[in-house]
Design an enzyme around this catalytic site. Structure first.
Site, short mmCIF file in Angstrom:
data_model
loop_
_atom_site.label_atom_id
_atom_site.label_comp_id
_atom_site.label_asym_id
_atom_site.label_seq_id
_atom_site.Cartn_x
_atom_site.Cartn_y
_atom_site.Cartn_z
CB SER A 34 111.94 48.62 -39.77
OG SER A 34 110.85 48.06 -39.96
CG HIS A 50 110.56 46.43 -44.82
ND1 HIS A 50 110.92 45.26 -44.14
CD2 HIS A 50 110.20 47.11 -43.56
CE1 HIS A 50 110.96 45.03 -43.21
NE2 HIS A 50 110.50 46.26 -42.43
#
Length: 271
Positions: free
Chosen positions: A135, A188
């Protein structure tokens, strides 16, 4: 009538899409799946070997700066990240070519988020939370796409509110952090920051020059030898976005295209 309007699952179309994936995208997905399979065997601690663990980074373990996106915690971690990554990575490779994709994803689009994470987690926060998962690439690519969209469509509306399009990756990572508390919010955010830099063009300097790429491709005959290879002259739009075109239909179509985890608390990148 309602059921007829619902999208139909078509295995043939999915198979056709998978068979058309460019070579780097295929190799990346294969590596992710292969390392997950090895991780469930009692022969090798893949997470301990490849995860980005701040206190384990030294000269002999610098490979972690590149391997952490390929290492995952479990089957669902692999599944969701692979589903999210495949269309984004396939599009990137089609737009920029295989060699540029290889250079960028083995270079700054992996190492820069890792370096930023290590700086904040280890130096500023004094923590040792490890991260892993593809991710990081998903959010790098989403952020780059968000900047591309922002340049042509600065806002989207939700009721009376206008939301900046560049903020969509930030909203998504907040949602993921709420739904999956074990995901790495900091990881992230670091990926999104690097994606923004790439979207604004600040990382272009790290891509190899086209002249060198053409020489390598010709010398090694990569287009003839490697199936699904995307050469520097086969790119869909150009290396860093849509190239100017004298054909109005092509220009219009291009504009429309843009509509972890051991030691400390175990965190993963992605759901």
């Amino acid at each position: 009538m309602v059921s007829a309007a619902l999208p139909q699952f078509n295995p043939a179309r999915i198979r056709s899409y998978l068979l058309r994936l460019p070579i780097f995208t295929r190799v990346a997905l294969f590596a992710i799946i292969a390392l997950w399979f090895l991780s469930i065997l009692p022969l090798w601690d893949v997470q301990q070997w490849g995860a980005l663990i701040p206190n384990e980074i030294h000269l002999s373990t610098m490979h972690r700066l590149n391997t952490y996106p390929l290492v995952h915690l479990n089957f669902f971690h692999v599944l969701f990240n692979a589903l999210a990554l495949t269309p984004l990575l396939e599009r990137f490779e089609a737009e920029h070519g295989t060699l540029v994709t290889l250079a960028m994803f083995l270079g700054p689009l992996s190492t820069f988020p890792a370096g930023l994470y290590l700086l904040i987690e280890r130096v500023i926060l004094r923590g040792n939370n490890a991260v892993e998962g593809a991710s990081v690439w998903v959010f790098v690519l989403l952020a780059a796409e968000a900047i591309k969209t922002y340049k042509t469509n600065p806002h989207f509306s939700i009721g009376p509110y206008k939301i900046p399009t560049w903020s969509t990756p930030l909203i998504l990572t907040l949602v993921i952090n709420f739904l999956v508390p074990s995901s790495s919010f900091l990881g992230h955010i670091c990926a999104i920051a690097v994606g923004y830099l790439f979207g604004f063009g600040y990382l272009k300097v790290f891509a190899p020059p086209e002249k060198a790429l053409r020489w390598i491709e010709g010398k090694l005959d990569l287009l003839g030898r490697l199936p699904h290879y995307v050469s520097v002259d086969q790119k869909t739009y150009g290396r860093y976005g849509v190239l100017p075109s004298s054909t109005p239909t092509l220009a219009g179509a291009a504009d429309g295209q843009v509509p972890m985890t051991y030691q400390g608390s175990t965190q993963r990148l992605g759901p």
